[in-house]
Write an enzyme that holds these catalytic residues in place. Sequence first.
Site, PDB file in Angstrom:
ATOM      1  N   GLU A  75       0.831  -1.215   0.000  1.00 36.21           N
ATOM      2  CA  GLU A  75       0.000   0.000   0.000  1.00 36.21           C
ATOM      3  C   GLU A  75       0.860   1.257   0.000  1.00 36.21           C
ATOM      4  O   GLU A  75       0.506   2.263  -0.597  1.00 36.21           O
ATOM      5  CB  GLU A  75      -0.959  -0.001   1.200  1.00 36.21           C
ATOM      6  CG  GLU A  75      -2.000  -1.120   1.184  1.00 36.21           C
ATOM      7  CD  GLU A  75      -2.873  -1.149  -0.076  1.00 36.21           C
ATOM      8  OE1 GLU A  75      -3.085  -0.077  -0.698  1.00 36.21           O
ATOM      9  OE2 GLU A  75      -3.331  -2.246  -0.455  1.00 36.21           O
ATOM     10  N   HIS A  88       3.557   6.476  -5.208  1.00 35.60           N
ATOM     11  CA  HIS A  88       3.182   6.793  -6.596  1.00 35.60           C
ATOM     12  C   HIS A  88       2.411   8.121  -6.592  1.00 35.60           C
ATOM     13  O   HIS A  88       2.638   8.999  -7.426  1.00 35.60           O
ATOM     14  CB  HIS A  88       2.307   5.660  -7.147  1.00 35.60           C
ATOM     15  CG  HIS A  88       2.179   5.647  -8.641  1.00 35.60           C
ATOM     16  ND1 HIS A  88       1.409   4.720  -9.314  1.00 35.60           N
ATOM     17  CD2 HIS A  88       2.701   6.434  -9.598  1.00 35.60           C
ATOM     18  CE1 HIS A  88       1.481   4.951 -10.611  1.00 35.60           C
ATOM     19  NE2 HIS A  88       2.262   5.991 -10.809  1.00 35.60           N
TER      20      HIS A  88
END
Length: 608
Positions: free
Chosen positions: A391, A397
């Site tokens: 996660e 990202h």
Amino acid sequence: MIFDQLSDSLCRVADLADFAKIAHPNLAFREAAEEACRNIGTVVEKLNTDIDLCQSLRKLLANKDVMASLDPDTRRVAELFMFDFEISGIHLNEEKRRKAVNLNVKILDLCNEFLIGSHLPNKIDKHILPEHIRHNFAVEGNYVQISGLNADSSDDLVREVAYKVFLFPNAQQLHCLEELLTSRNLLAQLVGYDTFAHRALQGTMAKTPEKVMQFLVQLSDKLFTRTLADFEMMSDMKMKLNPMKSKLMPWDHPYYSGVLRAERYNIEPSLYCPFFSLGACMEGLNILFNKLLGISLYAEQPEKGEVWCEDVRKLAVVHEQEGLLGYIYCDFFQRADKPHQDCHFTIRGGRLKENGEYQLPVVVLMLSLPHSTRGSPTLLTPGMMENLFHEMGHAMHSMLGRTRYQHVTGTRCSTDFAEVPSILMEYFANDYRVVNQFARHYETGQPLPKHMVSRLCESKKVCAAADMQLQVFYAVLDQIYHAKHPLGKSTTDILKEMQDKFYGLPYVPNTAWQLRFSHLVGYGAKYYSYLMSRAVASMVWRQCFVQDPFNRAMGERYRKEMLAHGGGKEPMLMVQGMLQKCPSVEDFVDALVSDLDQDFETFFMDSE
């Protein structure tokens, strides 16, 4: 820019409401968020069918001089906005446009109906079941309710009953699935695509359904002998434990692969937990991000009313030279009414604002970890630790995307690329050199022994080929359901045929697994994405990080080539920039298969 401002205003409400309706502990907030989602959905639908808006964009796209003067990001975002318009059928005449709007509404309703139906229990007269297994299920009056596959039950009969009853076809659900597939196909053809799969794969790494099938068929061929060997091991184990009924069946696969894993490696999570306190794991992520990317995570005190639950932690993500990059809210602990899935939510996307400043991204990471007790901190199992890293890959990202437009920020990218950063983090989480930086016994401070990490990695490869084969079968099924219509056969006949061809364990008469395949809703024609993302992550790991998982130059390349662009660049171009070559279908397949064969221990020795 104006389009993106509009998108940003809408998403800031929609994204926050999407999160709150799932995660807020207060029912009144959840209901209000649900209402906000509906309202904003109606506004978005209106805008997607606004002819004046569409015409202004179309004029821009048709002007060759203007298009030539735009940077690639702007061009891509303009094309993505146009794609959204065309899905609503705005380029069609009025009659067809109305038809497209109605189909969109119908598909939404069918998706909701199918999702609900996929989780509903099946019931059976309790007298049909042998008395000694009834206590495994919920008994209501004269009926037994079966609400899952009981895949980890050690009793073969319990699993068999659960499989046959839970997967018994429901006529209404069958009709719902057929209607959904037909409606998706009609809409895709109405707006100019051959099939729904062609429409869904626009802008992805794979690009076309033909490419996806080529990938899946080649992978299946390469897995074939390994899968057979796995099934043989499971068969032998079943013969040993149940000689009277030793034929391997679909309800046996998850159970016996677990038994083999336990017998061979006896991974007892409770032996690992003391080394993985939450504090140690967060420190491990901090060390990794610092060495790879020059980034640190700092806990910040939230304002009054800023968080929805007092145990939510706010982290500032700070770069050693660039300063604050964004915020991650960590909603890590179990609580009543909180869904059990681990997930990442975008709350605010990054974008370049009109005044030249950058709008910083905000995300939430949601896990379901146990609370600390008086005697010990929160301790994670190896699986929980890997999920935390996974996660956090999504969060990074989002944090490191520096797209000009919010519409393509962070994880707003093609589905088959979105899982690459998170799966890559699993490789780091399974590497002793990384784990050794932080895994310390919370009482003694003793490091986690290397052989325990090796055993954990090796145990994951037990029956891994058969597990991957099952994923290939699901992905193929999803492709065929969304290919040319009419399908020519019932969805159950297609299931039977594909199970024989791409899985290998026999189809069980009077079952319809596809009616429980809830991913057909969120991942229609894209179920292959996880396999393809894993292949890319594997290639990036091998080529860039296996020699040195803390290589700063590679970390910077990874940021520049892959993380910085969000969905603002063609996914295959990002992969090409990172690997410095354009991988073929064969490369994807080889990466996945060599992961099954790799002996971690010797791999590290070689690289050292």
